[in-house]
Design a protein around this motif. Sequence first.
Motif, mmCIF file in Angstrom:
data_model
loop_
_atom_site.group_PDB
_atom_site.id
_atom_site.type_symbol
_atom_site.label_atom_id
_atom_site.label_comp_id
_atom_site.label_asym_id
_atom_site.label_seq_id
_atom_site.Cartn_x
_atom_site.Cartn_y
_atom_site.Cartn_z
ATOM 1 N N PHE A 166 -12.266 -1.424 6.027
ATOM 2 C CA PHE A 166 -10.939 -1.200 6.588
ATOM 3 C C PHE A 166 -10.116 -2.482 6.784
ATOM 4 O O PHE A 166 -8.893 -2.425 6.842
ATOM 5 C CB PHE A 166 -11.046 -0.458 7.921
ATOM 6 N N PHE A 167 -10.797 -3.631 6.898
ATOM 7 C CA PHE A 167 -10.059 -4.871 7.122
ATOM 8 C C PHE A 167 -10.193 -5.856 5.959
ATOM 9 O O PHE A 167 -9.641 -6.954 6.021
ATOM 10 C CB PHE A 167 -10.514 -5.530 8.425
ATOM 11 N N ASP A 168 -10.951 -5.477 4.933
ATOM 12 C CA ASP A 168 -11.069 -6.294 3.713
ATOM 13 C C ASP A 168 -11.510 -7.713 4.025
ATOM 14 O O ASP A 168 -11.031 -8.687 3.443
ATOM 15 C CB ASP A 168 -9.727 -6.306 2.959
ATOM 16 N N GLU B 188 -4.437 2.258 -2.797
ATOM 17 C CA GLU B 188 -4.635 1.603 -1.505
ATOM 18 C C GLU B 188 -3.350 1.697 -0.688
ATOM 19 O O GLU B 188 -2.251 1.603 -1.234
ATOM 20 C CB GLU B 188 -5.020 0.131 -1.681
ATOM 21 N N THR B 189 -3.519 1.875 0.626
ATOM 22 C CA THR B 189 -2.393 1.876 1.562
ATOM 23 C C THR B 189 -2.726 0.943 2.715
ATOM 24 O O THR B 189 -3.838 0.980 3.247
ATOM 25 C CB THR B 189 -2.122 3.291 2.098
ATOM 26 N N ASN B 190 -1.764 0.111 3.089
ATOM 27 C CA ASN B 190 -1.977 -0.850 4.172
ATOM 28 C C ASN B 190 -1.143 -0.472 5.400
ATOM 29 O O ASN B 190 0.041 -0.141 5.279
ATOM 30 C CB ASN B 190 -1.600 -2.258 3.714
ATOM 31 N N PHE B 191 -1.792 -0.502 6.561
ATOM 32 C CA PHE B 191 -1.132 -0.330 7.853
ATOM 33 C C PHE B 191 -1.392 -1.592 8.664
ATOM 34 O O PHE B 191 -2.356 -1.661 9.435
ATOM 35 C CB PHE B 191 -1.662 0.903 8.578
ATOM 36 N N PRO C 198 -3.021 -4.893 9.324
ATOM 37 C CA PRO C 198 -4.252 -5.478 8.791
ATOM 38 C C PRO C 198 -5.245 -4.451 8.248
ATOM 39 O O PRO C 198 -6.258 -4.825 7.648
ATOM 40 C CB PRO C 198 -4.851 -6.197 10.004
ATOM 41 N N VAL C 199 -4.969 -3.162 8.453
ATOM 42 C CA VAL C 199 -5.910 -2.114 8.047
ATOM 43 C C VAL C 199 -5.613 -1.693 6.609
ATOM 44 O O VAL C 199 -4.464 -1.405 6.252
ATOM 45 C CB VAL C 199 -5.819 -0.893 8.985
ATOM 46 N N ARG C 200 -6.657 -1.653 5.778
ATOM 47 C CA ARG C 200 -6.554 -1.227 4.392
ATOM 48 C C ARG C 200 -7.298 0.102 4.217
ATOM 49 O O ARG C 200 -8.468 0.226 4.601
ATOM 50 C CB ARG C 200 -7.166 -2.290 3.488
ATOM 51 N N TYR D 114 -8.369 3.207 1.384
ATOM 52 C CA TYR D 114 -8.417 3.730 0.016
ATOM 53 C C TYR D 114 -7.901 5.168 0.037
ATOM 54 O O TYR D 114 -8.331 5.976 0.871
ATOM 55 C CB TYR D 114 -9.843 3.704 -0.535
#
Length: 433
Positions: free
Chosen positions: A156-158, A377-380, A382-384, A386
Amino acid sequence: MSPKPSFRQMISCFARIGFTSFGGPAGQIALMHRTLIDDLNWIDEGDFLHALNFCHLLPGPEAQQLATWIGWRLHGIKGGLAAGLLFVIPGALVILALSTLYAVAAQLEWLAAMFLGVKAAVLAIVIQALIRIGGRALGGPVRKALAVAAFVGLLFFDLPFPLVVLGTGAIGFLLAARYPDLLAIRPGAVAIGPAPRWQASLGVAAIWAAIWVFPLLLILAIFGQQHVLWDIGVFFSQLAAVTFGGAYAVLAYMAQEAVQQFGWLTAPEMADGLGLAETTPGPLILVTQFVGFLAAYRAPEPFTPMLAGLIGAGLTTWVTFAPCFLWIFSFAPWIDRMQAMPRLKGALAAITASVVGVIANLTVWFALHVLFGEVGETNFGPVRLYVPDGTTFNPQAAGLAIFAAIMLFALNWSVLRVLGIAALAGYGVSAIT
């Protein structure tokens, strides 16, 4: 103990082990135990287990490092070189041949159909590895918390894989100093005898470090930093320094970097490579050779594609396994004293727990890319996240994965057998549909 074998006897023994070491690290270590202790009685079982624990502390494939240590114990540096190389070379040659065939025949429909089954089986195999390793590694709430933290951080944070592994190792090192019970660390053995000379260990490490980086310096001088061979050499050298926890632990990091950052291959091709590595003898980390071959094959200038692929595969194998000899030849004389270091045991316990989270991340990543044709991928902040495209769901792959899971979990069939049957099933399903 039996008399010390001759160098020729040792060569013959490890050649047989090299050609029959299927089944991943657990199967390979069991094979060496049965052959070298039960059958030949060349190594004391206590020393074997001490060395195995020591190899778990090191980055890289523990089974290959254990083989190198046994060769070193029997015949010094030349014995370690012979045993370590013989453990790797048979599988490396097979992977090279299969990588060549894969690159040439990748567009053939029948081959793609068979690899549909292989990819589905790999998903089931990774789930099995997650369950087995989790069952051994997650004793106590602290280890469980480290595994969950690693999983969340990666998925979730890559977070960078090396940061996760080294960070949890540092946490375990600190906890073992004050609260060893939290990690279920037992007191170490008492160190006996004089310590080895650290100057000698540093000298050996310097020699092997030079051997490790020599091809990289050659590539830098000839092609510069913009060539794919430089990227291959640097990336897999970095990988070799942080591959704690076995091949499955590093596969997620390698797959995501090779696919998403470098674009050397696709996610389904990465699953194909893991399937090939599962069917061959030798360390599972030989899947790196498949990646290196395809990376150079697809950016061959100034070579032909096949020659570039061979150079890429050879370079990958070199920088993956040269560090293993560095670790063993530098630290093997210290092995008995390391058993008395509880902080190192704490670091290993924490790393092993985080590896469960790493493999869980790999499982999710593989599942999404095997079962869906498109994954975004969608980013919110810092949260990534799939986000798979539901319209690209592959019911054939899902059915084959369930079929492979039944063979593995319910019927308890070997990985090699499951992969073979899954490949045939993939061909049959594609022919019907």
